[in-house]
Scaffold this motif. Structure first.
Motif, PDB file in Angstrom:
ATOM      1  N   ASP A   1      63.635 -98.112  31.464  1.00  0.00           N
ATOM      2  CA  ASP A   1      62.695 -98.560  30.436  1.00  0.00           C
ATOM      3  C   ASP A   1      62.559-100.081  30.397  1.00  0.00           C
TER       4      ASP A   1
ATOM      5  N   GLN B   1      60.424-100.990  33.474  1.00  0.00           N
ATOM      6  CA  GLN B   1      59.035-100.585  33.260  1.00  0.00           C
ATOM      7  C   GLN B   1      58.354-101.491  32.241  1.00  0.00           C
ATOM      8  N   ALA B   2      59.082-101.875  31.195  1.00  0.00           N
ATOM      9  CA  ALA B   2      58.522-102.778  30.187  1.00  0.00           C
ATOM     10  C   ALA B   2      58.225-104.149  30.794  1.00  0.00           C
TER      11      ALA B   2
ATOM     12  N   ASP C   1      55.019-103.677  32.794  1.00  0.00           N
ATOM     13  CA  ASP C   1      53.834-103.462  31.945  1.00  0.00           C
ATOM     14  C   ASP C   1      53.448-104.711  31.166  1.00  0.00           C
ATOM     15  N   LEU C   2      54.453-105.432  30.652  1.00  0.00           N
ATOM     16  CA  LEU C   2      54.195-106.601  29.804  1.00  0.00           C
ATOM     17  C   LEU C   2      54.130-107.905  30.592  1.00  0.00           C
ATOM     18  N   LYS C   3      54.359-107.796  31.921  1.00  0.00           N
ATOM     19  CA  LYS C   3      54.416-109.002  32.763  1.00  0.00           C
ATOM     20  C   LYS C   3      55.449-109.990  32.218  1.00  0.00           C
TER      21      LYS C   3
END
Length: 281
Positions: A104, A107-108, A111-113
């Motif tokens: 997680d 992945q975060a 996703d959030l760069k």
């Protein structure tokens, strides 16, 4: 396809905690072939190294390395030089990580760069005394920890100034270099502020929680907090800037200083009662 990650774990005399840590790492839902792990032993005098060595035989990318300088920044820098993951974690040996921890946070970050992501801490103690419960209450309340979001929790991902046991993007680490080895403590805060100074982004991911075991006696808490406070000042001294500090670091100093000043002034002006500094706080 999920990227390769590197875990760097400083450890020293961890026989009471290392079994739980290893079990939590084995239970990660991230592909094991994409995880390399470096246990950086600072010269343990118990059987920490033996426990780890026996446990990781089935994981060819996991290894124990010596950290003769003993301290966290040295361990991180040594591990960083050996590592090859696209994302690099620094983990604590006194902490248990849920199965989704690595997946997680990675992945975060994608996703959030983000250049650094981290989860919230669920603070516990090994004992169930009233003292231990009081310490947990203080360590999870704004009066005790200020605006440290990773201790207080949040409703959704939010930008913060630092996170514990974080997932760092290697591209940012290549840009800012390793941790400052002069900083025995507070090195993670200084590192986070360096990321922010280089236009990086740090996010707290509240659905990712790790269990952190805090001190369970007032004496142990006092010693730990004294060292933390001392190294807040030494960080400013060594780096020549207050950039690594936040306003929450100054509030306890101002509070104690004002109580002392009120006591001295009350010797000359008795009407300055003790409730005045308490009300102002």
């Amino acid at each position: 396809m999920l990227p390769k990650v590197s875990l760097i774990i400083p450890c020293l005399n961890e026989k009471n905690y290392i079994h739980a840590l290893l079990e939590s790492l084995e239970n990660q839902d991230y592909p094991k072939e994409n995880i390399e792990c470096f246990f950086m032993d600072g010269g343990s005098l118990d059987n920490t190294k033996e426990i780890i060595s026996n446990k990781i035989k089935n994981y060819p990318l996991w290894q124990v390395m010596d950290n003769p300088d003993r301290f966290v920044p040295h361990a991180f820098n040594r591990g960083l030089k050996k590592s090859s993951g696209e994302f690099v974690f620094i983990l604590g040996a006194h902490t248990i990580y849920p199965p989704n921890y690595i997946r997680d946070l990675v992945q975060a970050a994608i996703d959030l760069k983000a250049d650094l992501t981290g989860g919230a801490l669920e603070t516990k103690t090994k004992t169930d005394t009233l003292t231990a419960q009081a310490i947990v209450a203080v360590m999870t309340h704004p009066v005790g920890v200020g605006n440290a979001a990773f201790r207080l929790g949040a409703e959704q991902p939010l930008p913060v100034d630092t996170v514990p046991f974080g997932c760092y993007r290697r591209a940012m680490l290549d840009k800012i270099g390793g941790m400052d080895e002069r900083l025995i403590r507070n090195q993670d805060m200084e590192y986070s502020k360096r990321i922010l100074a280089n236009d990086g982004m740090i996010y707290l991911i509240p659905n990712v929680k790790s269990v952190y075991y805090t001190r369970d006696t007032f004496n142990a808490l006092w010693k730990n907090n004294y060292e933390n406070g001392k190294w807040v000042l030494l960080t400013a001294k060594y780096t020549g800037t207050f950039r690594s500090l936040s306003i929450r670091h100054f509030i306890p100093f101002c509070f104690v200083g004002y109580i002392f000043l009120a006591f001295v002034l009350s010797l000359f002006w008795p009407f300055l009662l003790w409730w005045i500094p308490l009300m102002i706080y």
